[in-house]
Design an enzyme around this catalytic site. Sequence first.
Site, short mmCIF file in Angstrom:
data_model
loop_
_atom_site.label_atom_id
_atom_site.label_comp_id
_atom_site.label_asym_id
_atom_site.label_seq_id
_atom_site.Cartn_x
_atom_site.Cartn_y
_atom_site.Cartn_z
N ARG A 42 0.79 -1.21 0.00
CA ARG A 42 0.00 0.00 0.00
C ARG A 42 0.84 1.28 0.00
O ARG A 42 0.36 2.35 -0.32
CB ARG A 42 -0.90 -0.02 1.25
N GLY A 43 2.09 1.18 0.39
CA GLY A 43 2.90 2.37 0.68
C GLY A 43 3.05 3.37 -0.45
O GLY A 43 3.21 4.56 -0.22
N ASP A 102 7.41 3.24 -2.38
CA ASP A 102 7.64 4.34 -1.45
C ASP A 102 9.10 4.41 -1.02
O ASP A 102 9.71 5.46 -1.02
CB ASP A 102 6.71 4.20 -0.22
N ASP A 105 14.48 -0.41 0.76
CA ASP A 105 15.07 -0.73 2.06
C ASP A 105 16.00 -1.93 1.88
O ASP A 105 17.11 -1.77 1.38
CB ASP A 105 13.89 -0.99 3.02
N LYS A 133 17.10 3.93 1.35
CA LYS A 133 17.97 3.76 2.52
C LYS A 133 19.10 2.81 2.13
O LYS A 133 19.02 1.60 2.38
CB LYS A 133 17.19 3.09 3.67
N PHE A 154 13.43 4.66 10.82
CA PHE A 154 12.10 4.30 10.34
C PHE A 154 11.31 5.59 10.12
O PHE A 154 11.26 6.46 10.99
CB PHE A 154 11.39 3.38 11.34
N VAL A 155 10.73 5.73 8.93
CA VAL A 155 10.03 6.97 8.59
C VAL A 155 8.54 6.71 8.36
O VAL A 155 8.11 5.58 8.13
CB VAL A 155 10.64 7.62 7.33
N ASP A 161 3.61 4.00 6.54
CA ASP A 161 2.90 3.85 7.81
C ASP A 161 3.79 3.30 8.90
O ASP A 161 4.84 2.70 8.63
CB ASP A 161 1.75 2.85 7.62
P1 IMP Z 1 12.29 -3.83 1.22
O1 IMP Z 1 11.66 -4.99 0.53
O2 IMP Z 1 13.02 -4.24 2.47
O3 IMP Z 1 13.16 -2.98 0.33
O4 IMP Z 1 11.13 -2.99 1.84
C1 IMP Z 1 10.44 -2.09 1.18
C2 IMP Z 1 9.12 -1.87 1.88
O5 IMP Z 1 9.25 -1.85 3.30
C3 IMP Z 1 8.61 -0.51 1.51
O6 IMP Z 1 7.79 -0.62 0.39
C4 IMP Z 1 7.86 -0.07 2.74
O7 IMP Z 1 6.52 -0.47 2.64
C5 IMP Z 1 8.50 -0.81 3.88
N1 IMP Z 1 9.40 0.07 4.63
C6 IMP Z 1 10.74 0.02 4.67
N2 IMP Z 1 11.26 0.98 5.44
C7 IMP Z 1 10.21 1.68 5.91
C8 IMP Z 1 10.10 2.84 6.77
O8 IMP Z 1 11.07 3.43 7.25
N3 IMP Z 1 8.82 3.27 7.01
C9 IMP Z 1 7.72 2.67 6.49
N4 IMP Z 1 7.79 1.61 5.68
C10 IMP Z 1 9.02 1.10 5.40
MG MG Z 2 5.69 -0.96 0.67
#
Ligand code: IMP
Ligand code: MG
Length: 179
Positions: A42-43, A102, A105, A133, A154-155, A161
């Site tokens: 959803r982000g 969004d 990470d 990040k 964490f943002v 969210d």
């Molecule tokens: P990844 O698969 O670890 O790269 O994660 C990406 C997803 O994790 C993003 O689409 C976000 O929904 C969530 N996410 C990662 N860091 C944050 C944060 O700091 N705040 C909120 N959501 C986050």
């Molecule tokens: Mg997401």
Amino acid sequence: MSEVIVSAEDVAARVSAIAAEIKSVSAGLTPKNPLLLVCILRGAFVFSADLIRALEAESVPTEIDFLGLSSYGEGQESLGRVRVTLDLDTDVRGRDIIIVDDILDSGRTLSFVQTLLVSRGAKRVRTCVFLDKPERREVKVKADFTGFQVPDVFVVGYGMDVAGLGRGLPYIGTAPDAE
Ligand code: IMP
Ligand code: MG
């Protein structure tokens, strides 16, 4: 206490700049062959809504579809695997796609979606994230278009969210301390 990391004004200016950047490197898009944004739910819903309007302002023919994914539970730690919660409705064969998320990470989400879309026959798959990040990366993946790099905190806000809340904030801030 929560602290503003990217103000609403800086968010808006950067979205317009990203749309201009996409236009400058996306020749050959026409109403019969439009760009397809794949919004990761959803982000990314807030960023995608702004981005598609900024692309329209740049006269870039653009469609959008939505892919629901989940890699986090209720907390702030990734569960380490990505699950499809809502699939695309669009046949992506031969399409020129930009995945919109969004925040980049660990990289698991983007890498998962890239592999999925390529395996379904997309012609070109690029990636656009509002925040990056880099310190947190576990899977080797780079975004083609990035809004801002942020430190490992964490943002919340602008679609993102904490335990379901804060997505409607017009700016990006640090997550408030748990109460
Ligand atoms: P990844 O698969 O670890 O790269 O994660 C990406 C997803 O994790 C993003 O689409 C976000 O929904 C969530 N996410 C990662 N860091 C944050 C944060 O700091 N705040 C909120 N959501 C986050
Ligand atoms: Mg997401």
